[in-house]
Every structure is written in C-alpha cells, then in structure tokens.
Design a protein around this motif. Structure first.
Motif, PDB file in Angstrom:
ATOM      1  N   TYR A 124       5.619  -6.916  11.190  1.00  0.00           N
ATOM      2  CA  TYR A 124       6.258  -6.950   9.879  1.00  0.00           C
ATOM      3  C   TYR A 124       5.667  -5.819   9.047  1.00  0.00           C
ATOM      4  CZ  TYR A 124       7.388 -11.615  11.539  1.00  0.00           C
ATOM      5  OH  TYR A 124       7.831 -12.673  12.301  1.00  0.00           O
ATOM      6  N   THR A 125       6.521  -4.899   8.607  1.00  0.00           N
ATOM      7  CA  THR A 125       6.060  -3.775   7.802  1.00  0.00           C
ATOM      8  C   THR A 125       6.584  -3.929   6.381  1.00  0.00           C
ATOM      9  OG1 THR A 125       6.031  -2.287   9.710  1.00  0.00           O
ATOM     10  CG2 THR A 125       6.031  -1.276   7.534  1.00  0.00           C
ATOM     11  N   TYR A 126       5.663  -3.907   5.431  1.00  0.00           N
ATOM     12  CA  TYR A 126       5.992  -4.015   4.022  1.00  0.00           C
ATOM     13  C   TYR A 126       5.696  -2.665   3.380  1.00  0.00           C
ATOM     14  CZ  TYR A 126       5.411  -8.879   5.391  1.00  0.00           C
ATOM     15  OH  TYR A 126       5.491 -10.073   6.044  1.00  0.00           O
ATOM     16  N   GLU A 127       6.741  -1.961   2.978  1.00  0.00           N
ATOM     17  CA  GLU A 127       6.566  -0.639   2.380  1.00  0.00           C
ATOM     18  C   GLU A 127       6.926  -0.695   0.906  1.00  0.00           C
ATOM     19  OE1 GLU A 127       8.007   4.023   2.942  1.00  0.00           O
ATOM     20  OE2 GLU A 127       8.640   2.478   4.371  1.00  0.00           O
ATOM     21  N   ILE A 128       5.988  -0.320   0.062  1.00  0.00           N
ATOM     22  CA  ILE A 128       6.224  -0.326  -1.374  1.00  0.00           C
ATOM     23  C   ILE A 128       6.968   0.950  -1.743  1.00  0.00           C
ATOM     24  CG2 ILE A 128       5.146  -0.296  -3.653  1.00  0.00           C
ATOM     25  CD1 ILE A 128       2.915  -2.004  -2.508  1.00  0.00           C
ATOM     26  N   THR A 129       8.159   0.803  -2.323  1.00  0.00           N
ATOM     27  CA  THR A 129       8.987   1.956  -2.665  1.00  0.00           C
ATOM     28  C   THR A 129       8.802   2.399  -4.113  1.00  0.00           C
ATOM     29  OG1 THR A 129      10.844   0.455  -3.134  1.00  0.00           O
ATOM     30  CG2 THR A 129      10.714   1.406  -0.918  1.00  0.00           C
ATOM     31  N   SER A 130       8.357   1.490  -4.967  1.00  0.00           N
ATOM     32  CA  SER A 130       8.010   1.863  -6.341  1.00  0.00           C
ATOM     33  C   SER A 130       6.957   0.900  -6.861  1.00  0.00           C
ATOM     34  CB  SER A 130       9.241   1.837  -7.254  1.00  0.00           C
ATOM     35  OG  SER A 130       9.711   0.523  -7.455  1.00  0.00           O
ATOM     36  N   PHE A 131       6.085   1.420  -7.710  1.00  0.00           N
ATOM     37  CA  PHE A 131       4.955   0.645  -8.217  1.00  0.00           C
ATOM     38  C   PHE A 131       4.801   0.985  -9.690  1.00  0.00           C
ATOM     39  CE2 PHE A 131       0.490  -0.060  -9.175  1.00  0.00           C
ATOM     40  CZ  PHE A 131       0.175  -1.229  -8.496  1.00  0.00           C
ATOM     41  N   THR A 132       5.104   0.019 -10.559  1.00  0.00           N
ATOM     42  CA  THR A 132       5.054   0.270 -12.000  1.00  0.00           C
ATOM     43  C   THR A 132       4.002  -0.630 -12.637  1.00  0.00           C
ATOM     44  OG1 THR A 132       7.429   0.743 -11.941  1.00  0.00           O
ATOM     45  CG2 THR A 132       6.411   0.435 -14.102  1.00  0.00           C
ATOM     46  N   PRO A 133       2.895  -0.058 -13.102  1.00  0.00           N
ATOM     47  CA  PRO A 133       1.841  -0.875 -13.712  1.00  0.00           C
ATOM     48  C   PRO A 133       2.077  -1.090 -15.202  1.00  0.00           C
ATOM     49  CG  PRO A 133       1.109   1.395 -13.539  1.00  0.00           C
ATOM     50  CD  PRO A 133       2.497   1.350 -12.955  1.00  0.00           C
ATOM     51  N   ASN A 134       1.487  -2.171 -15.704  1.00  0.00           N
ATOM     52  CA  ASN A 134       1.429  -2.445 -17.139  1.00  0.00           C
ATOM     53  C   ASN A 134       2.796  -2.441 -17.813  1.00  0.00           C
ATOM     54  OD1 ASN A 134      -1.416  -2.640 -17.001  1.00  0.00           O
ATOM     55  ND2 ASN A 134      -1.616  -0.419 -17.216  1.00  0.00           N
ATOM     56  N   THR A 135       3.780  -3.032 -17.128  1.00  0.00           N
ATOM     57  CA  THR A 135       5.092  -3.200 -17.742  1.00  0.00           C
ATOM     58  C   THR A 135       5.088  -4.464 -18.598  1.00  0.00           C
ATOM     59  OG1 THR A 135       5.889  -4.401 -15.811  1.00  0.00           O
ATOM     60  CG2 THR A 135       6.299  -2.040 -15.874  1.00  0.00           C
ATOM     61  N   ASN A 136       6.068  -4.563 -19.473  1.00  0.00           N
ATOM     62  CA  ASN A 136       6.158  -5.724 -20.358  1.00  0.00           C
ATOM     63  C   ASN A 136       6.846  -6.870 -19.624  1.00  0.00           C
ATOM     64  OD1 ASN A 136       6.094  -7.395 -22.582  1.00  0.00           O
ATOM     65  ND2 ASN A 136       7.851  -6.429 -23.577  1.00  0.00           N
ATOM     66  N   ASN A 196      -3.307   3.704  -4.411  1.00  0.00           N
ATOM     67  CA  ASN A 196      -2.396   2.570  -4.401  1.00  0.00           C
ATOM     68  C   ASN A 196      -2.107   2.158  -2.961  1.00  0.00           C
ATOM     69  OD1 ASN A 196      -2.051   2.335  -7.183  1.00  0.00           O
ATOM     70  ND2 ASN A 196      -0.298   3.718  -7.228  1.00  0.00           N
ATOM     71  N   ILE A 197      -1.725   0.928  -2.781  1.00  0.00           N
ATOM     72  CA  ILE A 197      -1.289   0.474  -1.466  1.00  0.00           C
ATOM     73  C   ILE A 197       0.123   0.992  -1.227  1.00  0.00           C
ATOM     74  CG2 ILE A 197      -0.800  -1.544  -0.041  1.00  0.00           C
ATOM     75  CD1 ILE A 197      -2.800  -3.029  -1.961  1.00  0.00           C
ATOM     76  N   SER A 198       0.319   1.706  -0.148  1.00  0.00           N
ATOM     77  CA  SER A 198       1.624   2.274   0.163  1.00  0.00           C
ATOM     78  C   SER A 198       2.416   1.369   1.095  1.00  0.00           C
ATOM     79  CB  SER A 198       1.471   3.659   0.805  1.00  0.00           C
ATOM     80  OG  SER A 198       2.723   4.211   1.113  1.00  0.00           O
ATOM     81  N   LYS A 199       1.760   0.832   2.116  1.00  0.00           N
ATOM     82  CA  LYS A 199       2.438  -0.089   3.013  1.00  0.00           C
ATOM     83  C   LYS A 199       1.419  -0.915   3.784  1.00  0.00           C
ATOM     84  CE  LYS A 199       3.027   3.181   6.878  1.00  0.00           C
ATOM     85  NZ  LYS A 199       4.018   3.783   7.801  1.00  0.00           N
ATOM     86  N   MET A 200       1.931  -1.933   4.426  1.00  0.00           N
ATOM     87  CA  MET A 200       1.090  -2.814   5.225  1.00  0.00           C
ATOM     88  C   MET A 200       1.869  -3.241   6.449  1.00  0.00           C
ATOM     89  SD  MET A 200      -0.558  -6.477   4.187  1.00  0.00           S
ATOM     90  CE  MET A 200       1.042  -7.273   4.180  1.00  0.00           C
ATOM     91  N   LYS A 201       1.218  -3.246   7.598  1.00  0.00           N
ATOM     92  CA  LYS A 201       1.869  -3.687   8.827  1.00  0.00           C
ATOM     93  C   LYS A 201       1.077  -4.848   9.406  1.00  0.00           C
ATOM     94  CE  LYS A 201       4.174  -1.928  12.964  1.00  0.00           C
ATOM     95  NZ  LYS A 201       4.599  -0.720  13.693  1.00  0.00           N
ATOM     96  N   VAL A 202       1.775  -5.935   9.659  1.00  0.00           N
ATOM     97  CA  VAL A 202       1.175  -7.161  10.177  1.00  0.00           C
ATOM     98  C   VAL A 202       1.584  -7.335  11.633  1.00  0.00           C
ATOM     99  CG1 VAL A 202       1.024  -9.661   9.902  1.00  0.00           C
ATOM    100  CG2 VAL A 202       1.254  -8.199   7.879  1.00  0.00           C
ATOM    101  N   PHE A 203       0.611  -7.553  12.499  1.00  0.00           N
ATOM    102  CA  PHE A 203       0.860  -7.711  13.935  1.00  0.00           C
ATOM    103  C   PHE A 203       0.609  -9.164  14.326  1.00  0.00           C
ATOM    104  CE2 PHE A 203      -0.217  -3.365  13.194  1.00  0.00           C
ATOM    105  CZ  PHE A 203       0.490  -2.600  14.127  1.00  0.00           C
ATOM    106  N   GLU A 204       1.608  -9.783  14.970  1.00  0.00           N
ATOM    107  CA  GLU A 204       1.460 -11.153  15.439  1.00  0.00           C
ATOM    108  C   GLU A 204       1.278 -11.189  16.952  1.00  0.00           C
ATOM    109  OE1 GLU A 204       4.860 -13.347  14.061  1.00  0.00           O
ATOM    110  OE2 GLU A 204       3.914 -13.773  12.136  1.00  0.00           O
ATOM    111  N   ILE A 231       3.771  -9.546   1.314  1.00  0.00           N
ATOM    112  CA  ILE A 231       3.844  -8.199   0.759  1.00  0.00           C
ATOM    113  C   ILE A 231       2.643  -7.915  -0.115  1.00  0.00           C
ATOM    114  CG2 ILE A 231       5.255  -9.072  -1.136  1.00  0.00           C
ATOM    115  CD1 ILE A 231       5.257  -5.537   0.240  1.00  0.00           C
ATOM    116  N   LEU A 232       2.060  -8.972  -0.682  1.00  0.00           N
ATOM    117  CA  LEU A 232       0.916  -8.801  -1.557  1.00  0.00           C
ATOM    118  C   LEU A 232      -0.402  -8.889  -0.826  1.00  0.00           C
ATOM    119  CD1 LEU A 232       2.384 -10.977  -4.348  1.00  0.00           C
ATOM    120  CD2 LEU A 232       2.035  -8.537  -4.432  1.00  0.00           C
ATOM    121  N   ALA A 233      -0.337  -9.099   0.448  1.00  0.00           N
ATOM    122  CA  ALA A 233      -1.572  -9.280   1.192  1.00  0.00           C
ATOM    123  C   ALA A 233      -2.448  -8.047   1.097  1.00  0.00           C
ATOM    124  CB  ALA A 233      -1.290  -9.585   2.655  1.00  0.00           C
ATOM    125  N   GLY A 234      -1.823  -6.882   1.021  1.00  0.00           N
ATOM    126  CA  GLY A 234      -2.615  -5.665   0.887  1.00  0.00           C
ATOM    127  C   GLY A 234      -3.511  -5.736  -0.321  1.00  0.00           C
TER     128      GLY A 234
END
Length: 225
Positions: A191-203, A177-185, A9-12
């Motif tokens: 495999y599709t990784y879709e980011i539904t929320s992204f919160t920066p600089n949280t504690n 921001n990265i919204s999603k990534m699709k990996v083809f084998e 999921i972090l590959a993006g």
C-alpha cells in the motif's frame, strides 16, 4: 481492515514522531540508525509546531507482482489529536473522545469511544511517542523522484507477529515533510500513500471533527459506546 488503511496515511507522521523520541532500541544488528534518527527528529520537530494540517493524498494498492490494482484519492485534516479522513465514500472523524465512521453507500455511521490505550494505528497518536518501542529503523539511502530528493527510512516492527513486516517512509530532504509511505504486508500486498499536497496552519474549525447527523438525511446510527 479498510478503516486501518484509511488511517495509515498518517502512519508516517505517527511513526516519525515516535521514532524520533526513541531511546535506541536494539536488534540483532545493533542500535537504531543515528542518521535516520536525525532526519526523523527534524520532521517530528517541524510537525509538532503546526497548529493544523490539511493534506491530499493518493492511495495505491498493489498486488504481489507490484501491479496497481486500485488507486484512490483522499484528504486528511489534522488539528492536534483531532482528525478527519475522507476517502472513497467514507469519512472517519474523531474529536479524541468519540470517533465516527461513515459509509456513504449504506448511509450508516458507526460511533465508538476513543480508547487512548488502544494499539490501533490512529492519527490520535500523532503527537505522542506511541511508536517509540514498536519499530526499528535505518536510513536506506536517497533517491530523486519528481524533482525531489527523498530520504528513505526503512522501519520494521519489533513484533514479528504483525501482518505488516516493513514500512518505508520517504522524507522530502529540502522541506522536511513526509512525501510518501509504502507498507508491505506478509501476504504480498503493498500500500503506497503519496501526499500530493500539504498545507499547514490552515483555518480548520473544530466542527470539522464531529459528525452532525442533520447533514446526512436518513442516516442509520450504530452506537457502540
């Protein structure tokens, strides 16, 4: 394999940071796409300035006929090179020196040393140029999806022996921001990784990135260090 999928999921982020620093690898069609590089530069710069990230995501597994065979929700925590991934009864934690992989159904944790020279896809590579020579990339147009303009960047590994032959990273044009990534084998799975929320600089405390066996009564420890 499952561990790699959880981390991917972090590959993006990994790829965009590395690609943005690429010196322009050559392939039979010429240099990497400068338009794609400009986009990746922007994402990389923004990401590298964040102190921490908490992101929720959905992983969709598709067969060769593009039918969704499974869907899972997860959360990833990032702080520098430290990370924690929660997905479907599993936790993968790393403080950049030690990694813990916990399986809830077996109540078992496997402990390993982190190898900084490993080629394994890992969030620990997020702030490095690890991928600057491993992919070729080009801008593959823009699409509008769920009210967002997404810039699709197609990446292909330079090592053709890899099982993954293509990755498409979709960048939110407005927010960079990265919204999603699709990996083809090669076996036809996607495999599709879709980011539904992204919160920066949280504690996010440093304790998030270590495994405390006291919180897992009866846990079996497999120490491979």
């Amino acid at each position: 394999m499952k561990r790699i999928l959880l981390l991917a999921i972090l590959a993006g982020g990994v790829v965009t940071n590395g690609m943005a620093q690429s010196k322009g690898n050559l392939n039979s069609l010429g240099k990497n796409d400068p338009k794609a590089k400009a986009i990746l530069d922007g994402v990389s710069k923004k990401f590298s300035q964040l102190k921490s990230v908490v992101a929720n995501f959905v992983l969709k597994i598709e067969g060769a006929n593009n039918s969704v065979t499974d869907a899972k929700k997860g959360t990833v925590y990032l702080k520098g090179a430290k990370y924690k991934v929660n997905l479907d009864g599993q936790e993968i934690i790393s403080d950049n020196k030690t990694s813990w992989t916990y399986a809830k159904d077996a109540n078992e944790v496997t402990i390993n040393n982190v190898d900084p020279n490993s080629s394994t896809l890992s969030p620990a590579k997020l702030f490095t140029n690890f991928y600057d020579k491993d992919y070729l990339y080009r801008l593959d147009g823009e699409i509008t999806e769920k009210g967002k303009v997404l810039q699709n960047i197609e990446m292909t590994p330079t090592d053709k022996s890899k099982n993954v032959f293509k990755v498409i990273v979709s960048i939110d044009k407005k927010n960079q921001n990265i919204s999603k990534m699709k990996v083809f084998e090669k076996n036809g799975n996607h495999y599709t990784y879709e980011i539904t929320s992204f919160t920066p600089n949280t504690n996010v405390s440093d304790a998030t990135f270590s495994f405390d066996p006291k919180k897992y009564p009866g846990v079996e420890v497999v120490d491979l260090r």
